[in-house]
Design an enzyme around this catalytic site. Structure first.
Site, mmCIF file in Angstrom:
data_model
loop_
_atom_site.group_PDB
_atom_site.id
_atom_site.type_symbol
_atom_site.label_atom_id
_atom_site.label_comp_id
_atom_site.label_asym_id
_atom_site.label_seq_id
_atom_site.Cartn_x
_atom_site.Cartn_y
_atom_site.Cartn_z
ATOM 1 N N PRO A 115 0.907 -1.222 -0.246
ATOM 2 C CA PRO A 115 0.064 -0.068 -0.113
ATOM 3 C C PRO A 115 0.822 1.306 0.018
ATOM 4 C CG PRO A 115 -0.182 -1.414 1.918
ATOM 5 C CD PRO A 115 0.466 -2.095 1.042
ATOM 6 N N SER A 122 6.840 1.444 0.330
ATOM 7 C CA SER A 122 6.179 1.337 -0.922
ATOM 8 C C SER A 122 7.076 1.974 -2.098
ATOM 9 C CB SER A 122 4.897 1.739 -1.326
ATOM 10 O OG SER A 122 4.608 2.960 -0.854
ATOM 11 N N SER A 123 7.560 3.483 -1.417
ATOM 12 C CA SER A 123 8.195 4.308 -2.641
ATOM 13 C C SER A 123 9.882 3.651 -2.879
ATOM 14 C CB SER A 123 8.124 5.401 -2.318
ATOM 15 O OG SER A 123 9.009 5.734 -0.845
ATOM 16 N N ALA A 125 10.644 0.453 -2.623
ATOM 17 C CA ALA A 125 10.676 -0.747 -3.381
ATOM 18 C C ALA A 125 10.304 -0.393 -4.836
ATOM 19 C CB ALA A 125 9.680 -1.711 -2.903
ATOM 20 N N ASP A 167 14.994 2.820 4.285
ATOM 21 C CA ASP A 167 13.881 2.258 3.411
ATOM 22 C C ASP A 167 14.849 1.514 2.192
ATOM 23 O OD1 ASP A 167 12.313 3.199 4.976
ATOM 24 O OD2 ASP A 167 10.772 3.667 3.617
#
Ligand code: PMV
Length: 332
Positions: A115, A122-123, A125, A167
């Protein structure tokens, strides 16, 4: 066409404080973003099949985009900023290796079950998968360290300087990692029973990072909270190495309280944290930037999923298994 994918993550400890040089320990989980890249003529075209947005397709030349799609503009701008930045990094990586990449245009198709803006990376990845696939489409295989660094530069730019390496390094390497400033390392980690609760919403990472910065400027003692998070993370690393789940849970609870005092929790996140604790979790905390999105809880997956599914604030709950792969080259 080449296809790469990279995982999302949860923070066991340390989000926000990591932006001020304290250590953090994120951990990759089994949700993935996939980028398929193909050369084309006439500018960059991005298609997103499932970004928790309705599918959208955007085509633009020279970096100016005027998409006409029915999604919130800030999410779309951010998504496009990340993909655009990733393509620039792949081109630069090719150029530094003597490959003329400037004139090359691409079609990028992104599919992700992470999500957006929910604290699951998410960004990062999407950026890691896109840089890797675009670089390979140009004939360049990037070493993982360089890929992580280039992905970090994209996040740093899109988030106006308010990004850590956490991240992007985690999405590239997989498993649990430790970040402190520019130092990044992978950690040997037990496969912890982690459950994610998702409220169906999202937070704006850039805005939340700026909010914490503002709080720190207004109230200088807030710096003590940030360094308390750092102390907690150092203690957490020892508990992780010893697979001491009681202590890990206790530290997750404290971390949530400290994040809450930094103003980044939300009613829905607190409600899910309490539902998980009532359901027998060793501990629970929000994960990522906060404001809305996800919590992570440590404990029996079936019991915690059940407890969270009864919580009105919770839209979805799932067992988040550790992903040890990081970047995957799907066509190799
Ligand atoms: O919500 P996410 O997955 O974008 O995580 C943000 C984590 C922060 O520490 C708040 C910012 C960062 O880049 O480390």
């Amino acid at each position: 066409m080449v296809t790469s994918s990279a995982p999302g993550k949860v923070y066991l400890f340390g989000e926000h404080a990591v932006v001020y040089g304290e250590p953090a320990v994120p951990c990759a989980i089994g949700l993935r973003a996939q980028a398929a890249v193909e050369r084309r003529t006439g500018g960059l075209r991005v298609r997103a099949g499932d970004l928790s947005l309705d599918g959208f397709a955007v085509e633009y030349n020279g970096g100016t985009s005027t998409p006409e799609v029915d999604v919130p503009e800030n999410l779309l701008d951010a998504a496009m900023g990340y993909v655009n930045g990733a393509i620039d990094q792949a081109r630069e990586a090719a150029r530094t290796r003597g490959v003329a990449a400037e004139e090359r245009s691409f079609e990028v198709t992104v599919d992700s079950n992470i999500p957006l803006g929910a604290g699951l990376g998410s960004s990062a990845a999407v950026v890691v998968a896109t840089i890797d696939a675009a670089a390979r489409e140009l004939g360049v295989q990037l070493p993982r360290e360089e890929l992580a660094d280039r992905a970090y530069r994209v996040e740093h730019t899109v988030q106006d300087g308010g990004a850590s390496r956490a991240d992007t390094f985690c999405a590239t390497m997989g498993g649990a990692v430790r970040i402190e400033g520019d130092d990044c390392e992978t950690l040997a980690t037990p496969d912890l029973p982690l459950v994610v609760g998702y409220d169906g919403g999202a937070g704006d990472t850039g805005e939340l990072v700026a909010q914490v910065r503002g709080l720190r400027e207004t109230h200088p003692f807030v710096a003590d909270t940030v360094s308390a998070v750092g102390d907690l993370v150092r203690r957490g690393e020892r508990a992780l190495a010893a697979d001491d789940r009681e202590t890990l849970g206790e530290l997750m609870d404290i971390n949530h309280g400290l994040l809450s005092s930094l103003g980044v929790s939300a009613r829905s996140l607190d409600a899910m944290v309490w539902a998980a604790r009532d359901g027998g979790a060793h501990g629970a905390k929000l994960t990522g930037a906060g404001g809305g999105g996800c919590i992570v809880a440590l404990g029996d997956p079936a019991e915690l999923e059940r407890a969270l599914s009864y919580a009105p604030a919770c839209d979805d709950a799932f067992h988040a298994q550790l992903d040890t792969d990081g970047l995957r080259r799907e066509d190799e």
